[in-house]
Scaffold this motif. Sequence first.
Motif, PDB file in Angstrom:
ATOM      1  N   THR A 175       0.859  -1.187   0.000  1.00 36.60           N
ATOM      2  CA  THR A 175       0.000   0.000   0.000  1.00 36.60           C
ATOM      3  C   THR A 175       0.891   1.232   0.000  1.00 36.60           C
ATOM      4  O   THR A 175       1.786   1.351   0.839  1.00 36.60           O
ATOM      5  CB  THR A 175      -0.907   0.041   1.250  1.00 36.60           C
ATOM      6  OG1 THR A 175      -1.665  -1.162   1.290  1.00 36.60           O
ATOM      7  CG2 THR A 175      -1.850   1.234   1.220  1.00 36.60           C
ATOM      8  N   THR A 214      -1.823  -1.022  -4.017  1.00 39.94           N
ATOM      9  CA  THR A 214      -2.950  -0.197  -3.559  1.00 39.94           C
ATOM     10  C   THR A 214      -2.442   1.213  -3.285  1.00 39.94           C
ATOM     11  O   THR A 214      -1.439   1.377  -2.586  1.00 39.94           O
ATOM     12  CB  THR A 214      -3.541  -0.786  -2.255  1.00 39.94           C
ATOM     13  OG1 THR A 214      -3.911  -2.126  -2.523  1.00 39.94           O
ATOM     14  CG2 THR A 214      -4.737   0.006  -1.763  1.00 39.94           C
ATOM     15  N   LYS A 216      -3.276   4.781  -1.554  1.00 37.39           N
ATOM     16  CA  LYS A 216      -4.156   5.578  -0.703  1.00 37.39           C
ATOM     17  C   LYS A 216      -3.697   7.028  -0.862  1.00 37.39           C
ATOM     18  O   LYS A 216      -2.735   7.461  -0.220  1.00 37.39           O
ATOM     19  CB  LYS A 216      -4.060   5.130   0.754  1.00 37.39           C
ATOM     20  CG  LYS A 216      -4.724   3.789   1.013  1.00 37.39           C
ATOM     21  CD  LYS A 216      -5.235   3.728   2.435  1.00 37.39           C
ATOM     22  CE  LYS A 216      -5.919   2.498   2.841  1.00 37.39           C
ATOM     23  NZ  LYS A 216      -6.642   1.586   2.338  1.00 37.39           N
TER      24      LYS A 216
END
Length: 479
Positions: A175, A214, A216
Amino acid sequence: MARQPMLKFVKVARDMPEKRVAEERREDFDEIYRQFADEKAAEQAGRCSQCGVPYCQSHCPLHNNIPDWLKLTAEGRLREAYEISQATNTFPEICGRICPQDRLCEGNCVIEQSGHGTVTIGAVEKYITDTAWEEDWIIPISPEVERPESVGIIGGGPGGLAAADALRRQGIQVTVYDRYDRAGGLLIYGIPGFKLEKHVVTRRNEQLEKGGVTFKLNCDVGTDITFQEIRETHDAVLIATGVYKSRDLGGPGAGLPGIVKAIDYLTASNRKSFDDEVPEYDDGTLNAEGKRVVVIGGGDTAMDCVRTAIRQDAKSVTCLYRRDRANMPGSQREVANAEEEGVNFAWLTAPKGFTGEESVSGVMVSRMRLGAPDASGRQKPEEIPGADYVEQADLVIKALGFEPEDLPVVWKEDDLEVTRWGTVKAHFQSHATNLDGVYAAGDIVRGASLVVWAIRDGREAAESIVSYLNNRSTAIAAE
Ligand code: FAD
Ligand code: SF4
Ligand code: SF4
């Protein structure tokens, strides 16, 4: 017998891809070099003398296998050239565009030392990977095995993204947290499109996302989520936050409206190229149109500001730098490009204050000369008494360099060790910080540096993180 395509440097002169004429490039933010035609790339690659000890390679921070991919390009074996090139570099087409090759690979090419122009290594590297994109050879990561461990990467610049790529290839869950709304760090919001078009970066981001990374975004660590939460969520953490605190100038009038920071100015311009709403650009605060612009500084950031101001249709653009041309930190190639585009350089000048009532109207400038060398060996600029003047200005852009934010304070993590300059202390090879499972890479460790070094750090840090996770799994299994 196969034709020998190499060693052509005696017969074939160095030639870069065609550069757009200055009048044309002043009108847009597109890259200034066109792509090599296939035959030209092969011909230029064929100038390499295939050195037994290739200094180009040892002076490339990624130790790219340059002679091999040059030979393959000269032979027209581009797919193999691409495979070799991408094995050591996560973003070869980006480095090919923006590395200061004159100080790295090309600056150490032996054929230049024998009186011939260097091999155009960067342009060939760009050509190989741009071709790979066109031919769909660059496909999303698809790890053979998915692993359960996850790594949180704080910062989606080249350092963080290089690590994300390498970790995903090992099947690790990744992430990336970034406070901006787009990943890419300074590749997106610092470096202008005329050096690196934005789609070159966004297609990499999209590919990483397709490969399972991912993102964010709009997530400021320290505000939207704590550093401690990230550590608790992931098995390991990489800090790759770059350096963003701008060095400032004092003196009379230093707070006047019309004096802005380079990073704000460049970010606004880059955002406009995505058609974002930028009120400070639209109201003229961060827009050079019709203004007399003075940029203070002599590094790459200053060069990007002057050339951006030209493209925004400034009335005039002047760069103030306290040393001379030979001693400036920015790339000579970029200075030459700026001069062609109409930038005026005032060498050996330093600001000592600003004039103006409601907003800035000029910079009070001291003329300088180079005195005795200082401890670093560089000649120290000294003021020439009585030679001051005022450089008229409606917009002043400060490009004096960057420093790290105070991460232990901002992140309320007193235990994170930093150097006396505020950069994060990390082992030079493993990139481990003093906190268990926390690594750091790129500018936040080195101070303001280069994309290619951030990529190297990110790749090395990923390797260390994989070893850390492997050792941890072994230890847990043995318990
Ligand atoms: P960055 O690229 O700065 O990325 C850091 C990321 O971390 C950013 O996306 C930021 O939003 C994010 N971040 C920071 N703090 C937080 C937080 N608290 N929470 C979440 N996210 C956070 N280098 C070259 O090689 N060639 C060039 O031509 C060149 N030109 C340049 C021009 C300019 C104007 C500037 C400023 C730099 C230039 N550089 C150039 C230097 C190069 O861009 C940097 O060395 C490189 O981008 C560093 O990579 P990084 O990953 O360490 O950090
Ligand atoms: Fe040269 Fe940079 Fe490419 Fe290395 S990564 S070969 S230094 S352009
Ligand atoms: Fe080729 Fe120059 Fe590298 Fe030698 S130093 S291998 S000539 S690119």
